[in-house]
Each structure stands twice: as C-alpha cells, then as structure tokens.
Enzyme design. Structure first.
Site, PDB file in Angstrom:
ATOM      1  N   ASP A 113       0.710  -1.045   0.067  1.00  0.00           N
ATOM      2  CA  ASP A 113      -0.108   0.044  -0.095  1.00  0.00           C
ATOM      3  C   ASP A 113       0.891   1.202   0.082  1.00  0.00           C
ATOM      4  O   ASP A 113       0.910   2.008   0.920  1.00  0.00           O
ATOM      5  CB  ASP A 113      -0.878   0.059   1.150  1.00  0.00           C
ATOM      6  CG  ASP A 113      -0.371  -0.110   2.578  1.00  0.00           C
ATOM      7  OD1 ASP A 113       1.001  -0.590   2.607  1.00  0.00           O
ATOM      8  OD2 ASP A 113      -0.860   0.431   3.743  1.00  0.00           O
ATOM      9  N   HIS A 144       9.629  -0.137   8.870  1.00  0.00           N
ATOM     10  CA  HIS A 144       8.734  -1.161   9.025  1.00  0.00           C
ATOM     11  C   HIS A 144       9.080  -2.196   7.954  1.00  0.00           C
ATOM     12  O   HIS A 144       9.473  -3.417   7.928  1.00  0.00           O
ATOM     13  CB  HIS A 144       7.094  -0.658   9.206  1.00  0.00           C
ATOM     14  CG  HIS A 144       6.891  -0.013  10.432  1.00  0.00           C
ATOM     15  ND1 HIS A 144       6.989  -0.670  11.679  1.00  0.00           N
ATOM     16  CD2 HIS A 144       6.478   1.258  10.630  1.00  0.00           C
ATOM     17  CE1 HIS A 144       6.769   0.512  12.449  1.00  0.00           C
ATOM     18  NE2 HIS A 144       6.348   1.614  12.125  1.00  0.00           N
TER      19      HIS A 144
HETATM   20  C1  BDR Z   1       2.466  -0.692   8.719  1.00  0.00           C
HETATM   21  O1  BDR Z   1       1.340   0.453   8.517  1.00  0.00           O
HETATM   22  C2  BDR Z   1       1.869   1.053   7.371  1.00  0.00           C
HETATM   23  O2  BDR Z   1       1.577   2.542   7.666  1.00  0.00           O
HETATM   24  C3  BDR Z   1       3.099   0.947   6.991  1.00  0.00           C
HETATM   25  O3  BDR Z   1       3.456   0.999   5.667  1.00  0.00           O
HETATM   26  C4  BDR Z   1       3.566  -0.679   7.418  1.00  0.00           C
HETATM   27  O4  BDR Z   1       3.258  -1.322   6.434  1.00  0.00           O
HETATM   28  C5  BDR Z   1       3.572  -0.386   9.938  1.00  0.00           C
HETATM   29  O5  BDR Z   1       2.533  -0.583  10.947  1.00  0.00           O
HETATM   30 CA    CA Z   2       2.854  -0.916   4.209  1.00  0.00          CA
END
Ligand code: BDR
Ligand code: CA
Length: 309
Positions: free
Chosen positions: A11, A241
């Site tokens: 995403d 992340h």
């Molecule tokens: C996840 O949530 C999204 O905002 C980031 O892209 C990542 O995949 C982190 O909690």
């Molecule tokens: Ca993500």
C-alpha cells in the site's frame, strides 16, 4: 547466482516505497510483480504509486490492483497524516504511463505462484485482504507458495494504531485471522522488531548523494515520515517497518525467531491484536533484531538504487 523470486503486496506509502526500491536494487532478489491494497492510501492511489515506482526503477513487471476495502468491516480512513495525501509525503500525485495488469490481485497471485510453484516468497506489507481473497479463490495455493514474510502485528509489544493493534492487521483483522489460520509457512516481521529499526535524515541525505534519482526521491518522501515520527516519538528518525520484512529475506541472520501459533482478535476492544492460540500451525515470529545491521544493509542497497538495475 539464482535470485530469490518475490512478490510484494503493498500500500505505497513511504516505507513501502523504501522496501520496494530495496527489493528492486538487491542483486539477490527478483521481484516478479507488485499487488496493491488499500491502507496507507486508497487502492487506486496505491496502484498508481506502485506503477510509478516500477517506472522509476525501470522494472517492467506486472502491477496488479487488489481490494478496495476489508473483507467484512467498513474501511478505516487512509493514513494521510503518516504518508501524505498521495502516499509520498508532500510530493504531488505521480503520473505513471504504465497500466496495471488486467487481472485482480488474487487472480494474478494464484496464476503467478502456480506458474513458479514452490519458488516464490509472498511478502505482504499492507493489510492482508488480498491474501485472504487468494485463499478463498484458490485453497490449494498453500502448496505452491514457498513462504509468506508478512510485515504486521505486535505480539509482545504495544500496537501503533491502538494499544493492541498494529496498522496492517487493524485495517483488516478478519483477513489476517484467515491468513494465520491457513496451513502455510509464515514469518512475521512485526512491531516487536520494526519499532527498534530507525534511520534519520542524514542517512537519507547520504543515500541521495550516492543515488541522486531514486535515493533523492527517498530523501524527499522520508522528510515527511521523519516529521510524523518526531511528532509522536520526539526523535528525528523514522521506523523501517516494511524494509525490515525485505531485509529479513536477504539477511535472516539479523533476526531471531520464536515459533508461536497466532490468531487475531476480530472484535471488541482488542480488535486487531495478534495473540497466541492453540491448535494451528506456528508462525515464525521475529522477536529480536540486530537493528544496526538491518539499517546498514538497507542503506547500503539503497545507495546502489540508481545503478544496479
Ligand atoms: C505498517 O503500516 C503502514 O503504515 C506501513 O506502511 C507499514 O506497512 C506499519 O504498522
Ligand atoms: Ca505498508
């Protein structure tokens, strides 16, 4: 050297863009396609952004659009305050010329995973709706995937959207529960490890000077992301992340895992929490990370983004 085939379900999103460019530039990875999902942005924006990233890196691979909303519950609003209105911080909407693959994501995934049975790692770094739809559409697909490496969850730590839930799981808890219940190999790279892995503006300045086009883009978009983290952590850093999931594929020795059968709470106050359950195949949950090693591996490859492909 044979490269590890991988599909990223994403995403994009700032840390998604970092993860995707890392994967494109890594000499030991072969990205077979991107599938898109709502989450940080609406799915149409995710698809447009994913197409843009493939053009930027001159990767002529399929981008297949996935679900617009969760399996059952109404969609949460996109995380504009974390990733910006168009997904790339303050940058305006990109205008890619490439078009998406005509197949919906779950069909593209089924056909591509079967065509390379046992060879592809599926790496979801967004809400798990496309993966749950894949299981619904093609139950036997569990025998064709090499393994899943998922960015999501908070097993022994607090969530980042609520006290209990991490964003990707919280955005479709029913889908995540279906994915954890299936009999396939899953590695989970969640907040237990990703909340320790940071980069700062100087790191991205160096990436930009080594790789002015793609590194320069990463420097621009991460400025917004670092501001967001400063507003919640009072430190001028951002968390890696989604890149951590990709680094776990290329450099597994940076992580220590524990096998835990996992379920997801799908209603009530703790909705979106990832919790140990009985009687199901264990997930390999990353519990410890050499954060400095992940940071260095990530920055090293990103510094080569303009030249390697
Ligand atoms: C996840 O949530 C999204 O905002 C980031 O892209 C990542 O995949 C982190 O909690
Ligand atoms: Ca993500």
């Amino acid at each position: 050297m044979e490269r590890q085939k991988i599909i990223i379900d994403t995403d994009p999103g700032i840390d998604d863009a970092m993860a995707i460019h890392y994967a494109f530039a890594h000499p030991r990875l072969e990205v077979m396609g991107l599938t898109t999902i709502f989450g940080n942005v609406f799915v149409e924006q995710a698809t447009r952004n994913a197409l843009f990233l493939t053009e930027q890196a001159k990767q002529h691979i399929p981008v297949s659009e996935g679900a617009k909303h969760p399996l059952r519950m109404p969609p949460n609003p996109p995380s504009h305050y974390v990733h910006g209105h168009e997904g790339f911080g303050t940058l305006p909407a990109p205008k890619p010329t490439r078009k998406p693959d005509p197949r919906p994501a779950h069909v593209f995934l089924s056909e591509t995973l079967r065509a390379h049975s046992g060879e592809i790692i599926l790496c979801p770094v967004g809400p798990l709706t496309n993966i749950a739809k894949l299981l619904e559409y093609d139950a036997e697909i569990i025998h064709h995937v090499k393994k899943l490496v998922i960015m999501g969850g908070a097993v022994d730590c607090a969530g980042n959207v609520t006290a209990h839930a991490e964003a990707n799981i919280w955005n479709d808890p029913d889908a995540a529960e279906a994915v954890f219940a299936a009999d396939w190999q899953i590695e989970l790279i969640g907040l237990d490890v990703t909340s320790h892995i940071t980069c700062n503006a100087e790191d991205f300045r160096q990436v930009a000077s080594a790789a002015p086009v793609i590194g320069g883009f990463l420097e621009k978009i991460t400025a917004f992301y670092i501001n967001f983290y400063h507003s919640i952590m009072s430190r001028h850093v951002c968390l890696l992340h989604d890149p951590a999931a990709l680094v776990s594929v290329t450099d597994p020795s940076a992580f220590e895992y524990e096998d835990i059968p996992l379920g997801v709470i799908t209603q009530g106050e703790e909705i979106g929490a990832t919790r140990p359950v009985d009687h199901r195949r264990a997930v390999r949950v990353a519990k410890f990370v050499d954060a400095e090693m992940v940071r260095k591996k990530f920055l090293d490859i990103c510094g080569q983004c303009d030249t390697i492909n």
